[in-house]
Design an enzyme around this catalytic site. Structure first.
Site, PDB file in Angstrom:
ATOM      1  N   ASN A 133       2.819  -5.601  -1.843  1.00 16.50           N
ATOM      2  CA  ASN A 133       3.539  -4.651  -2.694  1.00 16.50           C
ATOM      3  C   ASN A 133       5.020  -5.022  -2.721  1.00 16.50           C
ATOM      4  O   ASN A 133       5.577  -5.402  -1.705  1.00 16.50           O
ATOM      5  CB  ASN A 133       3.337  -3.232  -2.147  1.00 16.50           C
ATOM      6  CG  ASN A 133       4.163  -2.178  -2.851  1.00 16.50           C
ATOM      7  OD1 ASN A 133       4.913  -1.451  -2.211  1.00 16.50           O
ATOM      8  ND2 ASN A 133       4.056  -2.070  -4.155  1.00 16.50           N
ATOM      9  N   CYS A 165       7.709   5.507   3.084  1.00 15.47           N
ATOM     10  CA  CYS A 165       8.650   6.187   2.195  1.00 15.47           C
ATOM     11  C   CYS A 165      10.066   6.109   2.759  1.00 15.47           C
ATOM     12  O   CYS A 165      10.312   6.550   3.887  1.00 15.47           O
ATOM     13  CB  CYS A 165       8.253   7.646   2.001  1.00 15.47           C
ATOM     14  SG  CYS A 165       9.402   8.570   0.947  1.00 15.47           S
TER      15      CYS A 165
END
Length: 312
Positions: free
Chosen positions: A200, A98
């Site tokens: 990703n 994150c």
């Protein structure tokens, strides 16, 4: 090929997961992160962020959900992982990617990329706490401000005993800049590991999905922002289906607008609809027109009246 719905804090809440899994064939969803500090969290925290735990860890359409933990204390991560598993989570995911300044400022998320040894200890603690039959996964980026430690980070995950690793093909400092995506580096890391690597980043359609698979050498993909741009993206990426017609997107938005109180996500519902339209307008010009129509709405009732009017 597996296609996994990414965790997106403040965006992919439980009801959005429910909506997206009912029109897709996702193999797995990962929850918004559960922030772990220095205590065993009460069960209500897990149920709030992952109400699918009430249903054996499955969305209404049967897609399994894996709880994601965020923190830097291995012992407390392990204890909270055990609780999540007891409640029905389909394995545990550790957030080491994150890029939020708030999260990183408290030594969570991508800040762990600067401490591969801590990633190792956290992963090892989770693996010891989670039954062997259930997966422990870790989501990372290529590094903090460069990819020089990408191998060390990935090795820490593997040596810690993780079942699989998801790699976002940018560093923390790259943010989400399209020109910084580095699928080739994911391939370099993948070749070094023996555990599965999930790619990703910058997967928006069939073409980019195929390009990512080819360049990374991965067999599985995780999609995040693209899943909000095109609500049936897993079908597009898996089967080369056409994107969902706008009329069907409207039905999803209508459902969302009429379920304001179904889940307590702690976020202002009207703002979430506007936020989703911000993603949708990249693939649907009609979304911008709808945003202009509802942008002055400040409560759920006004929002629903506007969307009902469009539907009729």
């Amino acid at each position: 090929m597996r296609v996994i719905l990414a965790p997106m804090q403040g965006v992919l809440d439980p009801f959005v997961r429910q909506l997206l899994t009912q029109v897709n064939q996702y193999d797995l969803c990962v929850s918004e992160f559960v922030r772990v500090v220095d205590q065993l969290l009460p069960t209500k925290v897990f149920y709030r962020l992952c109400p699918e735990l009430y249903q054996q860890g499955l969305t209404a359409s049967g897609t399994p959900v894996r709880v994601q933990l965020l923190g830097q204390h291995p012992q407390w991560l392990a204890e909270n992982a055990q609780r999540a598993i007891e409640l029905g989570s389909h394995g545990i995911d550790l957030n080491c990617g994150c890029p939020s300044k708030t999260v990183n400022g408290s030594n969570g998320g991508a800040s762990l990329l600067k401490q591969p040894e801590l990633i190792y200890h956290a992963t090892k603690a989770l693996r010891a706490a989670v039954p062997k039959a259930l997966p422990v996964s870790v989501k990372v980026r290529l590094g903090w401000d460069n990819s020089e430690q990408a191998f060390e980070i990935a090795d820490a995950v593997q040596q810690g005993g993780a079942t699989e690793i998801t790699i976002h093909g940018r560093t923390k400092m790259d943010g989400y800049r399209a020109d910084r995506i580095n699928w080739a580096k994911i391939n370099d890391v993948r070749q070094r590991l023996s555990i599965p690597v999930i790619a990703n980043g910058e997967i928006w359609d069939w073409q980019s999905g195929q390009a990512c698979l080819a360049e990374t050498g991965c067999q599985d993909l995780m999609i995040g922002r693209g899943a909000l741009n095109i609500p049936n993206l897993s079908q597009v990426v898996k089967f080369n289906q056409a994107k969902m017609p706008w009329a069907e997107v409207l039905i999803l938005l209508h459902q969302y607008a009429h379920t304001e109180n179904q889940f307590d996500t702690g976020f202002y519902h009207v703002a979430r609809i506007k936020q989703w339209l911000g993603y949708l307008k990249k693939a649907y010009p009609q979304a911008d027109a709808l945003f202009q129509l509802i942008k002055t709405c400040h409560d759920g009732q006004a929002l629903r009246m506007k969307i009902d009017g469009v539907m009729n």
